[in-house]
Design an enzyme around this catalytic site. Sequence first.
Site, PDB file in Angstrom:
ATOM      1  N   ALA B  15     -21.451 -50.446  18.561  1.00  0.00           N
ATOM      2  CA  ALA B  15     -20.187 -50.921  17.968  1.00  0.00           C
ATOM      3  C   ALA B  15     -20.012 -50.451  16.517  1.00  0.00           C
ATOM      4  O   ALA B  15     -19.107 -49.671  16.206  1.00  0.00           O
ATOM      5  CB  ALA B  15     -20.120 -52.440  18.062  1.00  0.00           C
ATOM      6  N   CYS B  47     -20.379 -57.760  24.934  1.00  0.00           N
ATOM      7  CA  CYS B  47     -19.925 -59.139  25.133  1.00  0.00           C
ATOM      8  C   CYS B  47     -19.252 -59.313  26.484  1.00  0.00           C
ATOM      9  O   CYS B  47     -19.078 -60.436  26.959  1.00  0.00           O
ATOM     10  CB  CYS B  47     -18.943 -59.543  24.047  1.00  0.00           C
ATOM     11  SG  CYS B  47     -19.478 -59.101  22.397  1.00  0.00           S
ATOM     12  N   ARG B  75     -13.158 -36.917  19.164  1.00  0.00           N
ATOM     13  CA  ARG B  75     -13.336 -37.380  17.790  1.00  0.00           C
ATOM     14  C   ARG B  75     -14.119 -36.391  16.920  1.00  0.00           C
ATOM     15  O   ARG B  75     -14.250 -36.606  15.718  1.00  0.00           O
ATOM     16  CB  ARG B  75     -14.005 -38.750  17.778  1.00  0.00           C
ATOM     17  CG  ARG B  75     -13.189 -39.771  18.560  1.00  0.00           C
ATOM     18  CD  ARG B  75     -13.322 -41.172  18.058  1.00  0.00           C
ATOM     19  NE  ARG B  75     -12.474 -42.047  18.866  1.00  0.00           N
ATOM     20  CZ  ARG B  75     -12.629 -43.366  18.951  1.00  0.00           C
ATOM     21  NH1 ARG B  75     -13.602 -43.958  18.280  1.00  0.00           N
ATOM     22  NH2 ARG B  75     -11.819 -44.091  19.684  1.00  0.00           N
ATOM     23  N   VAL B  85     -34.522 -42.258  15.066  1.00  0.00           N
ATOM     24  CA  VAL B  85     -34.901 -41.968  13.685  1.00  0.00           C
ATOM     25  C   VAL B  85     -36.160 -42.759  13.368  1.00  0.00           C
ATOM     26  O   VAL B  85     -36.180 -43.982  13.501  1.00  0.00           O
ATOM     27  CB  VAL B  85     -33.760 -42.308  12.710  1.00  0.00           C
ATOM     28  CG1 VAL B  85     -34.204 -42.094  11.271  1.00  0.00           C
ATOM     29  CG2 VAL B  85     -32.534 -41.464  13.024  1.00  0.00           C
ATOM     30  N   ASN B 310     -17.562 -54.159  14.471  1.00  0.00           N
ATOM     31  CA  ASN B 310     -16.471 -53.188  14.433  1.00  0.00           C
ATOM     32  C   ASN B 310     -15.833 -53.106  13.051  1.00  0.00           C
ATOM     33  O   ASN B 310     -15.574 -52.026  12.536  1.00  0.00           O
ATOM     34  CB  ASN B 310     -15.408 -53.558  15.475  1.00  0.00           C
ATOM     35  CG  ASN B 310     -15.767 -53.065  16.866  1.00  0.00           C
ATOM     36  OD1 ASN B 310     -15.618 -51.902  17.168  1.00  0.00           O
ATOM     37  ND2 ASN B 310     -16.279 -53.949  17.700  1.00  0.00           N
TER      38      ASN B 310
END
Lengths: 457, 457
Positions: B15, B47, B75, B85, B310
């Site tokens: 998110a 959710c 995008r 990472v 978000n």
Amino acid sequence: MAKRKPTFVVIGGVAAGMSAASQIKRRDQRAHVMVFERGHEISYGACGMPYNIADPAREMDDLVVLTPEQARTERGIDLHLDHEVNRLDLAGHVLMVRDNAGKTERHQEFEALVIATGARATRLPLPGFDLPGVTVLRDLADGRQLKALLRSQPRRAAIIGAGYIGMEMAHVLRERGLEVVVIEKMPQILPGWHADSVSVVEDALARNRVEVHTGASVVEAQAGTDGKVAAVVTDAGRHQADLVLVATGVRPNVTLAAAAGLRIGASGAIWVNQYQQTSDPTVWAAGDCSESYHRVLRKNTWIPLGTTANKQGRIAGANALGANTRFAGIVGTAGFQVFDLEVARSGLTLDKAREEGFEPVAVTIRQRSRALAYPGGGPVQVTLIADGPSGLLLGGEVVGSEGAALRVNILATALAAHMTVADLQNLDLVYAPPFAPVWDPVLVAANQLAKTVGRTS
Amino acid sequence: MAKRKPTFVVIGGVAAGMSAASQIKRRDQRAHVMVFERGHEISYGACGMPYNIADPAREMDDLVVLTPEQARTERGIDLHLDHEVNRLDLAGHVLMVRDNAGKTERHQEFEALVIATGARATRLPLPGFDLPGVTVLRDLADGRQLKALLRSQPRRAAIIGAGYIGMEMAHVLRERGLEVVVIEKMPQILPGWHADSVSVVEDALARNRVEVHTGASVVEAQAGTDGKVAAVVTDAGRHQADLVLVATGVRPNVTLAAAAGLRIGASGAIWVNQYQQTSDPTVWAAGDCSESYHRVLRKNTWIPLGTTANKQGRIAGANALGANTRFAGIVGTAGFQVFDLEVARSGLTLDKAREEGFEPVAVTIRQRSRALAYPGGGPVQVTLIADGPSGLLLGGEVVGSEGAALRVNILATALAAHMTVADLQNLDLVYAPPFAPVWDPVLVAANQLAKTVGRTS
């Protein structure tokens, strides 16, 4: 000589009047509170009438919140039905009241007075609008009359006026099996509402086969051979109708107050300050007869609604007794249901905002009422109006199949707090798939509007 | 030598991570944005999982908001799945990333970094909790596993933990035909919630024959003869269960950030300021791994929720690119559905309010969700919490069959505006018989609470 117990007089016994009287008695059980009510009934929820009329089996009396008997015995209110106050002598602290049943008139002194004379439905001063089968819908007697008319099984109703009552009754009368035509003199239904909301409501009316004529001025109502109403004629055509509902709005009852010299506001309703006090410091006014402080406009306005009447009545009552309670004001919240749509608004309309010197910008978005991943729900349309240069939220409208009316309460709360569009974007609203998407429709609209207003993040 | 194009690195692609990456690309199409996601999937609505699991016919993939392909092509995000990472060198502006598929490791330089490593479900370090048939519900893979387990038609589920997920899943698993036992170590279900809300939810669980054991500590999970889980043993008893869901909450993933020397807040999550900036000015953090500014507490807290992730992600992305966007903060709004109940809250719990030095008072009222005169609807229970001496609204809970969740948004908005109980009393909320009584339940509760707090009208 013992000091006489002070008398509080309340004129009008529906929402604001009974709230005021009850508030005085709640604060001081020994206070002598007289209520003079012109009609036979008190304390009813007039807003519930359309929903009551929808159900032939229900009694109109279901809408009575408090009976005269309860007001007298349970609340200790000295209630006088069928009593009309004809004259008010403010200097003398005395009024003239007529008992319409006993046909007698007498003087009544008072220490403090609350005026709650309400509003009346506007009637059309046109030929034929006194025919049997023509009615308004304002008090319970009107509601009973309309239910009685429905028992004679009319086939086609004409509703004059496409405001809240007109819309609710179009729905109810369709449900009761009538054909319905709505006639509105303004160019759109729901005058003042944003075109985007209007368009969704128009679709619902069309889907439910309600005939709508806007921009049409009524000329007369015509009788049939039975002497009852049979048609409504406008400047654009003739509409058969054996039931005619005039729903062209209400006007405040201010004759008594004006004759007594009380200040009447620019709106035509009784001027009050935020303590519901009139221009005479011993007289308070509340409800549909009085103005209301508008929190967005920061000045008085006249928007007669039951919920406001209840709040103002309480305040008028408390202050008549010596309290110093301030009415925070309204923000212009209202809502209704028409067919499967919830329709609600709060704040200023675009026109009103312009008229008041704002530079309003508006945005409309449509979004599902629940998360995409959740079944059910439907589209919710949100229109937001803000002042362009400052970003101040001015108003909003929400229309949709579920959750629309309650979403307007977010806007009502934001308007009370004088929030900007950026403030609205920053709200932490509930997110759960059954109730709302991750970005609630209100937030989506705020994000969209933020692109066109000044001071937003 | 031409200046190298700066590289933005985002760690985590659910998110907050994808919101950050998308925000950077939206603001600067030419920016080079790399996202390293440890798993195979990005940008899903976790959710929604309980509601997805309720429907055997639905694919878990329905919850994917953006596919990796869309992220790359639509995008322009340089997305690397299965990339973990491992080390962060803040002074050197470089990180070490491992390609779990190719089993290779490499360095990656960055100009600005957004950490969105999320949170993980806590697992029980107890015997048997690695048996087949035991699962958590955190990512889509967990959801798929649970759906697969349900296809083998288990008869009896044990849910460990009676928080939001535990409640939602009790409902879902009952709907899927299982017997359900819920085991909670705290003395009540929904720890932290007001006893009045808890009691309504308990009734719903009992009506739907969910067995609840509170104050019970889990000791072990036991296998059956087939080697799969067959029972859960607590300090108070043994519960047969061929499906066990551990829903004991989540912990923030901060190992990487902590090892790199970033400040970890008192909550255990990554400390950030209101610009989502960590203690290193070139590193931002957002979502479930980071703290959030709490507007009522006026300090950081850790309440991991998708809607916050978000918002924070957008802000972290914008600021990584040089914007100066402030996160206004959360007020602690959350909600869920359990059987026929909407359950929602906002603000502080009573315990939290006391712990933070307030002197909280609370009131609970029950009211119908619609006007008395209107058919349908049901009871709505509202609990309000305010600071006694100041009257400041601190929080509230709403539980009921309809309109409960959306009513919490009134409180969320009021909390953002630091309203008092008196301010709440003065709200101009929508009144229409199909949606609300004349006095909305929130107003009734505010009027009640006003009697016990300090500065109210």
